[in-house]
Design an enzyme around this catalytic site. Sequence first.
Site, PDB file in Angstrom:
ATOM      1  N   CYS A 291      29.026 100.105  -5.239  1.00 29.77           N
ATOM      2  CA  CYS A 291      29.953 100.258  -3.860  1.00 29.77           C
ATOM      3  C   CYS A 291      28.488  99.998  -2.929  1.00 29.77           C
ATOM      4  O   CYS A 291      28.576  99.554  -1.977  1.00 29.77           O
ATOM      5  CB  CYS A 291      30.603 101.225  -3.414  1.00 29.77           C
ATOM      6  SG  CYS A 291      31.960 101.481  -4.337  1.00 29.77           S
TER       7      CYS A 291
HETATM    8  N1  LIG Z   1      33.523 103.053  -8.447  1.00 29.37           N
HETATM    9  C1  LIG Z   1      33.516 103.391  -7.635  1.00 29.37           C
HETATM   10  O1  LIG Z   1      33.258 104.288  -7.245  1.00 29.37           O
HETATM   11  C2  LIG Z   1      34.065 102.773  -6.769  1.00 29.37           C
HETATM   12  C3  LIG Z   1      34.963 103.162  -5.434  1.00 29.37           C
HETATM   13  C4  LIG Z   1      35.431 103.672  -4.235  1.00 29.37           C
HETATM   14  C5  LIG Z   1      36.106 101.834  -3.987  1.00 29.37           C
HETATM   15  N2  LIG Z   1      35.521 101.255  -5.340  1.00 29.37           N
HETATM   16  C6  LIG Z   1      36.226  99.669  -5.115  1.00 29.37           C
HETATM   17  O2  LIG Z   1      36.993  99.294  -5.616  1.00 29.37           O
HETATM   18  C7  LIG Z   1      37.549  97.870  -6.707  1.00 29.37           C
HETATM   19  C8  LIG Z   1      37.549  97.940  -8.189  1.00 29.37           C
HETATM   20  O3  LIG Z   1      36.440  99.388  -8.763  1.00 29.37           O
HETATM   21  P1  LIG Z   1      36.329 100.218  -9.926  1.00 29.37           P
HETATM   22  O4  LIG Z   1      34.700 100.932  -9.545  1.00 29.37           O
HETATM   23  O5  LIG Z   1      37.585 100.565 -10.222  1.00 29.37           O
HETATM   24  O6  LIG Z   1      35.583  98.259 -10.518  1.00 29.37           O
HETATM   25  P2  LIG Z   1      35.597  98.540 -12.679  1.00 29.37           P
HETATM   26  O7  LIG Z   1      34.883  97.620 -12.939  1.00 29.37           O
HETATM   27  O8  LIG Z   1      35.295 100.187 -12.984  1.00 29.37           O
HETATM   28  O9  LIG Z   1      37.567  98.008 -12.904  1.00 29.37           O
HETATM   29  C9  LIG Z   1      37.852  97.224 -12.088  1.00 29.37           C
HETATM   30  C10 LIG Z   1      38.787  96.765 -13.734  1.00 29.37           C
HETATM   31  O10 LIG Z   1      39.881  95.742 -13.670  1.00 29.37           O
HETATM   32  C11 LIG Z   1      39.505  94.829 -14.243  1.00 29.37           C
HETATM   33  N3  LIG Z   1      40.251  93.437 -13.956  1.00 29.37           N
HETATM   34  C12 LIG Z   1      39.612  92.708 -13.455  1.00 29.37           C
HETATM   35  N4  LIG Z   1      39.507  91.276 -13.011  1.00 29.37           N
HETATM   36  C13 LIG Z   1      41.663  91.675 -13.326  1.00 29.37           C
HETATM   37  C14 LIG Z   1      43.168  91.009 -13.052  1.00 29.37           C
HETATM   38  N5  LIG Z   1      42.482  89.757 -12.463  1.00 29.37           N
HETATM   39  N6  LIG Z   1      43.762  91.319 -13.581  1.00 29.37           N
HETATM   40  C15 LIG Z   1      43.173  92.777 -13.717  1.00 29.37           C
HETATM   41  N7  LIG Z   1      42.663  92.970 -13.961  1.00 29.37           N
HETATM   42  C16 LIG Z   1      41.509  93.168 -13.838  1.00 29.37           C
HETATM   43  C17 LIG Z   1      38.188  95.106 -15.461  1.00 29.37           C
HETATM   44  O11 LIG Z   1      39.108  94.545 -16.321  1.00 29.37           O
HETATM   45  C18 LIG Z   1      38.578  96.132 -15.062  1.00 29.37           C
HETATM   46  O12 LIG Z   1      38.927  97.212 -16.099  1.00 29.37           O
HETATM   47  C19 LIG Z   1      36.109  97.404  -6.324  1.00 29.37           C
HETATM   48  O13 LIG Z   1      36.104  96.452  -5.401  1.00 29.37           O
HETATM   49  C20 LIG Z   1      35.370  98.615  -5.681  1.00 29.37           C
HETATM   50  O14 LIG Z   1      34.106  98.047  -4.869  1.00 29.37           O
HETATM   51  C21 LIG Z   1      34.576 101.464  -6.258  1.00 29.37           C
END
Ligand SMILES: NC(=O)c1ccc[n+]([C@@H]2O[C@H](COP(=O)([O-])OP(=O)(O)OC[C@H]3O[C@@H](n4cnc5c(N)ncnc54)[C@H](O)[C@@H]3O)[C@@H](O)[C@H]2O)c1
Length: 445
Positions: free
Chosen positions: A284
């Site tokens: 992030c």
């Molecule tokens: N990790 C954090 O602490 C956090 C906190 C707040 C917001 N976010 C935001 O949330 C979003 C997700 O982050 P995350 O940390 O969960 O990511 P992550 O990488 O842990 O998970 C994302 C998942 O999406 C899947 N994916 C990718 N493309 C896809 C598609 N086309 N169809 C279906 N699945 C698909 C991936 O395989 C993965 O399992 C990002 O925008 C991030 O900035 C993350």
Amino acid sequence: MCPRRSSAGHASAAEPLIRKIDKRTARLGVIGLGYVGLPLAVEFAEAGFHVTGIDIDERRVRELNRGHSYIQDVPTAQLRKLVRSGHLTATTDFAVLRRMDSVNICVPTPLSKQRDPDVSYIVAASKEVARYFHRGMLVILESTTYPGTTDELILPLLAETGLEVGKDFFLAFSPERVDPGNATYTTINIPKVVGGVTPACTEVARNLYSQVMNKVVPVSSVRVAETVKLLENTFRSVNIAMVNELALMCAAMDIDVWEVIAGASTKPFGFMPFYPGPGLGGHCIPIDPFYLSWKAKQFGSEARFIELAGQINGAMPKHVVNLTARALNGRKKAVNGSRVLVVGVAYKPAIDDIRESPALDVIELLVKSGAEVSWYDPHVPSLPAGIHGERLDQWTKASLAGFDAAVIVTPHPSVDHKVLLGAGPVVIDSRNALKGERHPDLTRL
Ligand SMILES: NC(=O)c1ccc[n+]([C@@H]2O[C@H](COP(=O)([O-])OP(=O)(O)OC[C@H]3O[C@@H](n4cnc5c(N)ncnc54)[C@H](O)[C@@H]3O)[C@@H](O)[C@H]2O)c1
């Protein structure tokens, strides 16, 4: 409020959807089962909804369906119970969206090599939603992104079906604020900001979240909701940069920056402590501000704080390596050929996530300078391909004795860092893990 009749004359789809949500018979989909999507899917399932997770990662889908959690904040026992009761299931087949009443999109939003937003994951997921789209569906984007993504990228894809937003279907943005490893604030007790494309969209999305979240905060538009998240993370990035710069100034003047921050923190109003460190990490804070500056540039607006914070924070791993070189120099040793241990490689304490971790930059810089690098992290089993360094398994005075330097990058609470003092290596503490300690081996950031 939900309009009862659409301009086309037919009844709005909002009321039947809200009724289904209230009765918890609405079928919910979550696209992207990572750090954000899996905890969200679990909370919906805990509330009694039938939830289907969709991910392109077959391994994650298999693990979930086996009832095995791969995300630290989700206990396997909880996941297994929900999978066994049939409330939670996962698939790689987007066709299940035909049966979904609602879908939350939680896919990654990284930066491209040019440091521009990479919204390809959002576009890919949205195209799948559009393919199986139907009347009465609620779509909520949760991925952090620039203002305008929801109504410029997703809305046209869904509107192509001929359905009308706010009447036939509902589209909203709700930023995910989850803080992995935070036991106090979790998915359900972090207030949930939500902004819809129309007031009816906001209302339907608010209704869904209020089934599981303690507090839902509606805002007037998707763009406000998108920008809320970017403000939060830019606020952190800029303040961390400011205090990193302060640390450099204090070092030059031989003032203990940690004591300065502790002193300032006694002010009961108008001050919030931030701490210097080896650089930013995680999915992030190092990334999200650039989503804002990229979009602002299109409007001729320059995000100077964001750019400057990026430069200062981005230079911190190098500063930590310079401190290491200086400490080794004090023992008439060069970085080249020295055995250096990097302590803590996750991007923050008590978690196993190494994405964008500054430890990886520190390791790379040390390796480039000829150091023989090892690393210790009880939470992390291995480093990504291409990052060199041998894993140290034992945390004992004897296992530490052979190192010339130890660099504390991420202080996990489970690690007793005091063992390092007097064990042999010079110790570079970039996080004040050895707070209050005075020792000839110790260099503090
Ligand atoms: N990790 C954090 O602490 C956090 C906190 C707040 C917001 N976010 C935001 O949330 C979003 C997700 O982050 P995350 O940390 O969960 O990511 P992550 O990488 O842990 O998970 C994302 C998942 O999406 C899947 N994916 C990718 N493309 C896809 C598609 N086309 N169809 C279906 N699945 C698909 C991936 O395989 C993965 O399992 C990002 O925008 C991030 O900035 C993350």
